[in-house]
Design a protein around this motif. Structure first.
Motif, PDB file in Angstrom:
ATOM      1  N   GLY A 118       0.822  -1.203   0.000  1.00 34.10           N
ATOM      2  CA  GLY A 118       0.000   0.000   0.000  1.00 34.10           C
ATOM      3  C   GLY A 118       0.853   1.249   0.000  1.00 34.10           C
ATOM      4  N   ALA A 119       0.533   2.133  -0.942  1.00 27.87           N
ATOM      5  CA  ALA A 119       1.228   3.409  -1.032  1.00 27.87           C
ATOM      6  C   ALA A 119       0.232   4.472  -1.476  1.00 27.87           C
ATOM      7  N   ASN A 127      -8.122  -6.478  -2.558  1.00 23.13           N
ATOM      8  CA  ASN A 127      -7.317  -7.644  -2.176  1.00 23.13           C
ATOM      9  C   ASN A 127      -6.115  -7.248  -1.323  1.00 23.13           C
ATOM     10  N   VAL A 128      -5.730  -5.986  -1.402  1.00 25.37           N
ATOM     11  CA  VAL A 128      -4.547  -5.497  -0.693  1.00 25.37           C
ATOM     12  C   VAL A 128      -4.920  -4.470   0.369  1.00 25.37           C
ATOM     13  N   GLY A 153       0.168  -2.044   5.490  1.00 28.24           N
ATOM     14  CA  GLY A 153      -0.101  -3.454   5.276  1.00 28.24           C
ATOM     15  C   GLY A 153       1.201  -4.187   5.009  1.00 28.24           C
ATOM     16  N   TYR A 154       1.208  -5.479   5.303  1.00 33.57           N
ATOM     17  CA  TYR A 154       2.411  -6.277   5.115  1.00 33.57           C
ATOM     18  C   TYR A 154       2.045  -7.621   4.499  1.00 33.57           C
ATOM     19  N   ALA A 155       2.950  -8.111   3.654  1.00 34.10           N
ATOM     20  CA  ALA A 155       2.767  -9.414   3.024  1.00 34.10           C
ATOM     21  C   ALA A 155       4.072 -10.187   3.108  1.00 34.10           C
ATOM     22  N   ARG A 162      -1.232  -8.597   6.883  1.00 31.25           N
ATOM     23  CA  ARG A 162      -2.186  -7.590   7.324  1.00 31.25           C
ATOM     24  C   ARG A 162      -2.483  -6.664   6.154  1.00 31.25           C
ATOM     25  N   HIS A 163      -3.778  -6.439   5.894  1.00 30.32           N
ATOM     26  CA  HIS A 163      -4.186  -5.524   4.832  1.00 30.32           C
ATOM     27  C   HIS A 163      -3.881  -4.084   5.252  1.00 30.32           C
TER      28      HIS A 163
END
Length: 170
Positions: A118-119, A127-128, A153-155, A162-163
């Motif tokens: 996310g930016a 979805n993000v 958010g982190y993937a 986490r969204h």
């Protein structure tokens, strides 16, 4: 193989098999029904054990990855608190110290394959992103885009830990 104390030794990287002259090629019989039955049972048990070992190995790796992900999810609020502390800090020296701690945390989770998501300015993707607020777009080109990030958010690889909680322009 046995060592001097009579204990079994395994050669590293090799499986040892003992030659058994009573084992006959498939389709032949030894003439002893009990022996043939026990041999077939032994072969089935060996195959079942190999299958168990393979299944157990894959289950262990999945459980390990799941445990790592659980720990990473619990670390994410600490990063949020460090971000808040950086923003609230008036003293530049203290801000730099907090940034060093945050960067150390980020280095640790990046080694585990975690990336920020996310930016500001990117298209809203459900979805993000998780939209927590919508605001009127100041520019028609900004409609449907992220204008602010409330929580990063982190993937990890393809799995979202986490969204990103975002504000979207309408």
């Amino acid at each position: 193989m046995k060592n001097k104390k009579g204990q079994d030794e395994a050669i590293k990287g090799e499986e040892l098999y003992e030659f058994n002259p009573n084992v006959l090629p498939e389709g032949q019989s030894s003439g002893d029904a009990k022996y043939d039955e026990l041999l077939a049972q032994y072969i089935r048990l060996q195959a079942d054990f190999d299958n168990f070992r393979k299944r157990n190995s894959s289950t262990a790796s999945v459980m390990y990855a799941s445990g790592i992900n659980d720990i990473l999810v619990e670390i994410l609020p600490v990063l949020d608190y460090l971000d808040m502390a950086i923003e609230a800090q008036k003293d530049d020296e203290q801000r730099k110290g907090i940034e060093l701690v945050k960067n150390a945390f980020m280095d640790v989770i990046k080694k585990r394959g975690v990336t920020e998501m996310g930016a500001v300015g990117e298209e809203f993707d459900p979805n993000v992103h998780e939209a927590v607020l919508t605001v009127p777009a100041q520019n028609p080109a900004d409609a449907g885009k992220v204008v602010d990030i409330v929580k990063k958010g982190y993937a990890k690889e393809e799995k979202i830990l986490r969204h990103a909680k975002v504000v979207v322009a309408q």
